[in-house]
Design a protein around this motif. Structure first.
Motif, PDB file in Angstrom:
ATOM      1  N   GLY A  37     -10.459  89.423  27.991  1.00  0.00           N
ATOM      2  CA  GLY A  37     -10.382  90.763  28.533  1.00  0.00           C
ATOM      3  C   GLY A  37      -8.952  91.199  28.774  1.00  0.00           C
ATOM      4  N   ARG A  38      -8.804  92.366  29.416  1.00  0.00           N
ATOM      5  CA  ARG A  38      -7.457  92.869  29.657  1.00  0.00           C
ATOM      6  C   ARG A  38      -7.429  93.795  30.866  1.00  0.00           C
ATOM      7  NH1 ARG A  38      -6.187  97.159  24.770  1.00  0.00           N
ATOM      8  NH2 ARG A  38      -7.840  98.668  25.223  1.00  0.00           N
ATOM      9  N   VAL A  39      -6.186  94.023  31.323  1.00  0.00           N
ATOM     10  CA  VAL A  39      -5.914  94.939  32.432  1.00  0.00           C
ATOM     11  C   VAL A  39      -5.143  96.124  31.883  1.00  0.00           C
ATOM     12  CG1 VAL A  39      -4.738  95.234  34.658  1.00  0.00           C
ATOM     13  CG2 VAL A  39      -5.833  93.050  34.096  1.00  0.00           C
ATOM     14  N   GLU A  40      -5.518  97.343  32.311  1.00  0.00           N
ATOM     15  CA  GLU A  40      -4.825  98.548  31.877  1.00  0.00           C
ATOM     16  C   GLU A  40      -4.352  99.344  33.086  1.00  0.00           C
ATOM     17  OE1 GLU A  40      -7.502 100.785  29.510  1.00  0.00           O
ATOM     18  OE2 GLU A  40      -7.642  99.291  27.896  1.00  0.00           O
ATOM     19  N   MET A  41      -3.133  99.875  32.979  1.00  0.00           N
ATOM     20  CA  MET A  41      -2.596 100.807  33.970  1.00  0.00           C
ATOM     21  C   MET A  41      -2.268 102.104  33.256  1.00  0.00           C
ATOM     22  SD  MET A  41      -2.320 100.067  37.251  1.00  0.00           S
ATOM     23  CE  MET A  41      -0.892 100.950  37.868  1.00  0.00           C
TER      24      MET A  41
ATOM     25  N   LYS B 101      -2.632 102.067  29.550  1.00  0.00           N
ATOM     26  CA  LYS B 101      -1.742 101.200  28.782  1.00  0.00           C
ATOM     27  C   LYS B 101      -2.000  99.749  29.181  1.00  0.00           C
ATOM     28  CE  LYS B 101       1.943 104.644  28.392  1.00  0.00           C
ATOM     29  NZ  LYS B 101       3.376 104.957  28.673  1.00  0.00           N
ATOM     30  N   PRO B 102      -2.129  98.830  28.215  1.00  0.00           N
ATOM     31  CA  PRO B 102      -2.397  97.427  28.537  1.00  0.00           C
ATOM     32  C   PRO B 102      -1.224  96.785  29.276  1.00  0.00           C
ATOM     33  CG  PRO B 102      -1.901  97.674  26.208  1.00  0.00           C
ATOM     34  CD  PRO B 102      -2.020  99.062  26.755  1.00  0.00           C
ATOM     35  N   VAL B 103      -1.566  95.901  30.195  1.00  0.00           N
ATOM     36  CA  VAL B 103      -0.575  95.133  30.951  1.00  0.00           C
ATOM     37  C   VAL B 103      -0.650  93.687  30.474  1.00  0.00           C
ATOM     38  CG1 VAL B 103       0.192  94.387  33.232  1.00  0.00           C
ATOM     39  CG2 VAL B 103      -0.847  96.643  32.948  1.00  0.00           C
ATOM     40  N   ALA B 104       0.488  93.122  30.143  1.00  0.00           N
ATOM     41  CA  ALA B 104       0.516  91.740  29.643  1.00  0.00           C
ATOM     42  C   ALA B 104      -0.107  90.809  30.669  1.00  0.00           C
ATOM     43  CB  ALA B 104       1.952  91.323  29.333  1.00  0.00           C
TER      44      ALA B 104
ATOM     45  N   ALA C 258       6.197  95.934  36.847  1.00  0.00           N
ATOM     46  CA  ALA C 258       6.761  97.028  36.064  1.00  0.00           C
ATOM     47  C   ALA C 258       5.738  98.129  35.824  1.00  0.00           C
ATOM     48  CB  ALA C 258       7.282  96.489  34.725  1.00  0.00           C
ATOM     49  N   ALA C 259       4.464  97.749  35.760  1.00  0.00           N
ATOM     50  CA  ALA C 259       3.399  98.733  35.559  1.00  0.00           C
ATOM     51  C   ALA C 259       3.021  99.453  36.840  1.00  0.00           C
ATOM     52  CB  ALA C 259       2.178  98.049  34.952  1.00  0.00           C
ATOM     53  N   GLY C 260       3.563  98.996  37.973  1.00  0.00           N
ATOM     54  CA  GLY C 260       3.279  99.655  39.249  1.00  0.00           C
ATOM     55  C   GLY C 260       2.228  98.974  40.093  1.00  0.00           C
ATOM     56  N   ILE C 261       1.906  97.705  39.801  1.00  0.00           N
ATOM     57  CA  ILE C 261       0.897  96.956  40.545  1.00  0.00           C
ATOM     58  C   ILE C 261       1.594  96.116  41.614  1.00  0.00           C
ATOM     59  CG2 ILE C 261      -0.965  95.259  40.409  1.00  0.00           C
ATOM     60  CD1 ILE C 261      -1.325  96.034  37.471  1.00  0.00           C
ATOM     61  N   CYS C 262       1.081  96.158  42.825  1.00  0.00           N
ATOM     62  CA  CYS C 262       1.591  95.323  43.917  1.00  0.00           C
ATOM     63  C   CYS C 262       0.430  94.540  44.521  1.00  0.00           C
ATOM     64  CB  CYS C 262       2.249  96.167  45.001  1.00  0.00           C
ATOM     65  SG  CYS C 262       3.749  97.021  44.454  1.00  0.00           S
ATOM     66  N   LEU C 263       0.719  93.389  45.097  1.00  0.00           N
ATOM     67  CA  LEU C 263      -0.313  92.539  45.690  1.00  0.00           C
ATOM     68  C   LEU C 263       0.116  92.119  47.093  1.00  0.00           C
ATOM     69  CD1 LEU C 263      -2.931  90.797  45.498  1.00  0.00           C
ATOM     70  CD2 LEU C 263      -1.490  88.944  44.620  1.00  0.00           C
ATOM     71  N   VAL C 264      -0.767  92.349  48.068  1.00  0.00           N
ATOM     72  CA  VAL C 264      -0.609  91.817  49.425  1.00  0.00           C
ATOM     73  C   VAL C 264      -1.643  90.711  49.562  1.00  0.00           C
ATOM     74  CG1 VAL C 264      -0.657  92.299  51.887  1.00  0.00           C
ATOM     75  CG2 VAL C 264       0.153  94.053  50.298  1.00  0.00           C
ATOM     76  N   PRO C 265      -1.242  89.426  49.521  1.00  0.00           N
ATOM     77  CA  PRO C 265      -2.212  88.327  49.480  1.00  0.00           C
ATOM     78  C   PRO C 265      -2.864  88.077  50.826  1.00  0.00           C
ATOM     79  CG  PRO C 265      -0.001  87.448  49.568  1.00  0.00           C
ATOM     80  CD  PRO C 265       0.151  88.940  49.454  1.00  0.00           C
ATOM     81  N   GLU C 266      -4.025  87.392  50.785  1.00  0.00           N
ATOM     82  CA  GLU C 266      -4.712  87.059  52.031  1.00  0.00           C
ATOM     83  C   GLU C 266      -3.943  86.028  52.837  1.00  0.00           C
ATOM     84  OE1 GLU C 266      -8.463  85.159  51.519  1.00  0.00           O
ATOM     85  OE2 GLU C 266      -7.760  83.757  49.989  1.00  0.00           O
TER      86      GLU C 266
END
Length: 345
Positions: A314-318, A321-324, A333-341
């Motif tokens: 599968g894949r992730v898109e932002m 547009k596909p995100v590697a 770079a695609a604008g995704i951020c993560l705040v982990p548990e």
């Protein structure tokens, strides 16, 4: 855990003032052995400050603490422990270089008579019954670094039970537990109550309070908001204590027009659950809630989307547009951020 006289404890008129805020204002709370008291309140209500006063890490500006008929203006941490007060904090601080037994009996390790070395076999014998009581699936010899967050929580509870506990304070004890583990913990709470232990149960999960509490004490804005007794403990009544108004009076936000799809996963297969593809979409101006029990795969999905873990399909898109995959820099770079548990890991 050994038998001990039932505790009688009262916090009377506790006040704590900081330069920028009044954390506690004439707060009173009592608890007796063989009783479960639920302490509820919104974030900032004063629950943590009150527990720190009880644990001796904060000195109140006013008020008194009465334990077994003896009055003191404040406690020191060693005094609280000596009087049978034990904590299980929400913020866990295990020693990952030690095994479970070493963490549970830290500073109280049994030693051999001949040379004074730590007796690891004796430690395991002392800790194993506590783990069995909690229904833990790990052993005293298991390294703490190998435990999940849920198992670390159980280890901390075992540590509290290993003392001569008379008052057990549980601060959000089920926050990292599965449904089955939560039920086991509630069974332990009931068993300890039957043995005469007083339990102060702090949680935002009101169904758990309703299931085990004999009384409920509510805090709001650093003050006593009221008390509920068995028979009148229910979700609506507890919410009224916490927020000061009826559930039906909650603010309803205005409708926000949703934009185009920003994030999309297509047939995404995580490393943990490669047999379960995930398809989801999140639009601009939308908040998508991802629900599930501990172990359901929520964290694994977030880590895969952010590129921490490799994907098995599968894949992730932002923005279409596909995100590697498997690349944190690409996700950022695609604008995704993560705040982990796990805020520390």
């Amino acid at each position: 855990m050994t038998a001990a006289a039932r505790i009688s404890l009262d916090l009377i008129g506790i006040t704590k003032v900081y330069p920028s805020a009044v954390a506690l204002n004439q707060v009173s709370l009592g608890i007796r052995g063989g009783e479960v008291v639920g302490l509820i309140g919104e974030n900032g209500a004063g629950k943590s400050t009150l527990m720190k006063v009880l644990g001796g890490t904060i000195v109140p500006d006013e008020g008194e603490i009465v334990i077994d008929g003896k009055t003191t203006p404040h406690l020191k941490p060693a005094e609280a422990l000596a009087r049978g007060i034990a904590f299980v904090h929400q913020e866990l601080n295990p020693f990952f270089n030690l095994d479970v037994a070493g963490n549970v009996l830290l500073g109280r390790e049994p030693r051999s008579r001949r040379f004074g070395f730590i007796d690891h076999a004796a430690m395991a014998r002392r800790v194993k019954p506590l783990l069995d009581m909690l229904g833990a699936r790990f052993q005293p010899s298991t390294q703490a670094s190998e435990l999940s967050l849920a198992d670390q929580q159980l280890m901390e509870i075992a540590k509290a039970l290993s003392t001569n506990v008379r008052l057990l304070i549980l601060d959000e004890p089920t926050s990292s537990l599965t449904l089955a583990e939560t039920q086991r913990l509630l069974d332990v709470v009931r068993r300890l109550r039957a043995d005469g232990v007083a339990i102060l149960f702090i949680t935002h999960r009101l169904a758990e309070v309703e299931a085990v509490a004999d009384r409920v004490v509510g805090l709001r804005d650093g003050r006593n908001a009221g008390e509920l007794r068995s028979g009148s403990i229910n979700r609506d009544a507890m919410v009224r204590l916490m927020i000061g108004r009826d559930v039906t009076q909650f603010y309803t936000p205005p409708h926000v027009r949703q934009g185009p799809v920003v994030l999309r996963t297509r047939n995404l297969r995580t490393e943990a659950y490669p047999q379960a593809p995930v398809d989801l979409e999140v639009r601009g101006g939308e908040i998508l809630g991802l629900a599930g029990l501990v172990g359901a795969g929520r964290t694994e999905l977030a880590r895969a989307i952010f590129g921490i873990d490799p994907v098995h399909g599968g894949r992730v898109e932002m923005n279409d547009k596909p995100v590697a995959s498997g690349s944190v820099p690409a996700a950022i770079a695609a604008g995704i951020c993560l705040v982990p548990e796990d805020r520390k890991g």
